[in-house]
Design a protein around this motif. Sequence first.
Motif, PDB file in Angstrom:
ATOM      1  N   LEU A  66       0.826  -1.204   0.000  1.00 35.73           N
ATOM      2  CA  LEU A  66       0.000   0.000   0.000  1.00 35.73           C
ATOM      3  C   LEU A  66       0.861   1.255   0.000  1.00 35.73           C
ATOM      4  CD1 LEU A  66      -2.775  -1.012   2.563  1.00 35.73           C
ATOM      5  CD2 LEU A  66      -2.846  -1.127   0.058  1.00 35.73           C
ATOM      6  N   SER A  67       0.338   2.314  -0.582  1.00 37.09           N
ATOM      7  CA  SER A  67       0.989   3.624  -0.580  1.00 37.09           C
ATOM      8  C   SER A  67      -0.097   4.680  -0.586  1.00 37.09           C
ATOM      9  CB  SER A  67       1.890   3.771  -1.808  1.00 37.09           C
ATOM     10  OG  SER A  67       1.114   4.049  -2.964  1.00 37.09           O
ATOM     11  N   PRO A  68       0.267   5.956  -0.440  1.00 36.66           N
ATOM     12  CA  PRO A  68      -0.763   7.007  -0.508  1.00 36.66           C
ATOM     13  C   PRO A  68      -1.470   7.067  -1.869  1.00 36.66           C
ATOM     14  CG  PRO A  68       1.216   7.845   0.551  1.00 36.66           C
ATOM     15  CD  PRO A  68       1.574   6.501  -0.008  1.00 36.66           C
ATOM     16  N   THR A  69      -0.852   6.506  -2.924  1.00 36.53           N
ATOM     17  CA  THR A  69      -1.488   6.471  -4.241  1.00 36.53           C
ATOM     18  C   THR A  69      -2.438   5.277  -4.303  1.00 36.53           C
ATOM     19  OG1 THR A  69       0.474   7.438  -5.269  1.00 36.53           O
ATOM     20  CG2 THR A  69      -1.095   6.325  -6.716  1.00 36.53           C
ATOM     21  N   PRO A  70      -3.725   5.496  -4.557  1.00 37.09           N
ATOM     22  CA  PRO A  70      -4.668   4.371  -4.569  1.00 37.09           C
ATOM     23  C   PRO A  70      -4.313   3.327  -5.619  1.00 37.09           C
ATOM     24  CG  PRO A  70      -5.846   6.466  -4.437  1.00 37.09           C
ATOM     25  CD  PRO A  70      -4.406   6.787  -4.733  1.00 37.09           C
ATOM     26  N   MET A 122     -10.796   0.685  -4.991  1.00 41.52           N
ATOM     27  CA  MET A 122      -9.450   1.236  -4.828  1.00 41.52           C
ATOM     28  C   MET A 122      -9.065   1.236  -3.340  1.00 41.52           C
ATOM     29  SD  MET A 122      -8.767   1.761  -7.969  1.00 41.52           S
ATOM     30  CE  MET A 122      -7.253   2.739  -7.961  1.00 41.52           C
ATOM     31  N   SER A 178      -5.905   2.651  -0.535  1.00 37.25           N
ATOM     32  CA  SER A 178      -4.703   3.459  -0.301  1.00 37.25           C
ATOM     33  C   SER A 178      -4.236   3.265   1.142  1.00 37.25           C
ATOM     34  CB  SER A 178      -4.964   4.942  -0.574  1.00 37.25           C
ATOM     35  OG  SER A 178      -5.838   5.475   0.392  1.00 37.25           O
ATOM     36  N   GLN A 179      -3.033   3.680   1.372  1.00 35.47           N
ATOM     37  CA  GLN A 179      -2.480   3.676   2.726  1.00 35.47           C
ATOM     38  C   GLN A 179      -3.165   4.770   3.533  1.00 35.47           C
ATOM     39  OE1 GLN A 179       1.672   5.101   3.343  1.00 35.47           O
ATOM     40  NE2 GLN A 179       2.063   2.958   3.917  1.00 35.47           N
TER      41      GLN A 179
END
Length: 364
Positions: free
Chosen positions: A319-323, A360, A362-363
């Motif tokens: 996971l990352s801030p980008t969905p 989707m 995200s983080q």
Amino acid sequence: MIRTLTDAQRRDWLRLARTENVGPVTFAQLIGRFGEPALALAALPDLARRGGRMSGLRIASEAEAEREFAAGAALGARLIAACEPDFPRALAALDPPPPLIWTRGNPALLDRTCVAVVGARVASAGGQRFARGLAADLGRTGHVVVSGMARGIDGAAHEGALPTGTAAVLGGGIDDVYPPEHRDLYDRIAAEGCVVSESEPGRAAVARDFPRRNRIIAGLSRAVVVVEAELRSGSLITARLAAEQGREVLAVPGSPLDPRARGTNDLIRQGAALCEGVDDVLRALEGLRGFEAPEPPAFQPAPEPEPDDKLRKRVAELLSPTPVSRDELVRATGAPAPAVFAALVELALAGRAELLPGGMISQA
């Protein structure tokens, strides 16, 4: 599975919806997994612990649910759960639907053919006149006009449709009248139309509530008409959500010298239908004549998947801030989809992941 809830089930449904870190996606996953809200509530502490939460999860209490019921009853409002037969069918077909809505007025209007008319808060006199006239024309052709009761275009659209049927979707609670000068408009909509809110009574809207409100506006409507909008307008979010939901999007063209026309002109450039009056809307709806909102997803309990610590860790690392889509996570882990989805719910309850509409993630 469409069903009428008992009082106890309704209370637990509300408690689950109001529990910390339980948004619409997590709610739908939990109901799909456990079937009954009471079973999901009982499982929450262990699921959050598995996801890595160190402190206790704040679960809405029975007393809090009863207070919300009492507050709604005092306003003459009605709570409708997403599984119930009188939940608006178009809204129930969203993936996922809001778990519940509060309504004041006549909720039967929401199952008629609805068209959203939205736009700028700081609207021109000409834009407001157009919105008022378009809403009146839509009402005369049997359509219900949906908007967000904001200043400018929203308020004008509601005024034009009051004699024939209009619904106002609020960002705050069912009693959150904003702007204050719309108190009379609110009272008339509650008496002659329908007011809708996903939030608990008494809640004042904050910025993060408006994308959820806009999703409901789009979800109730077969078409969304944007009258005026700057390039960073919330109305463009409503238009994008409508397109994602398979609704028709129309925009009113304007002068390139007016910043309020940049958003609508850009929508047309991207493929939105041009709207110069009610005939354009009716033509767009004609193309959707065969459209029927699909049956809402069945809330059937599935065999409980058991993600292990290794899978939870792997999913969290991806996971990352980008969905990213759930399907991408399944491919990246190589694990069975139900186990990945179960791990995501646990991470969401622990506050480590955010489950977004449209599949989707995200983080958090």
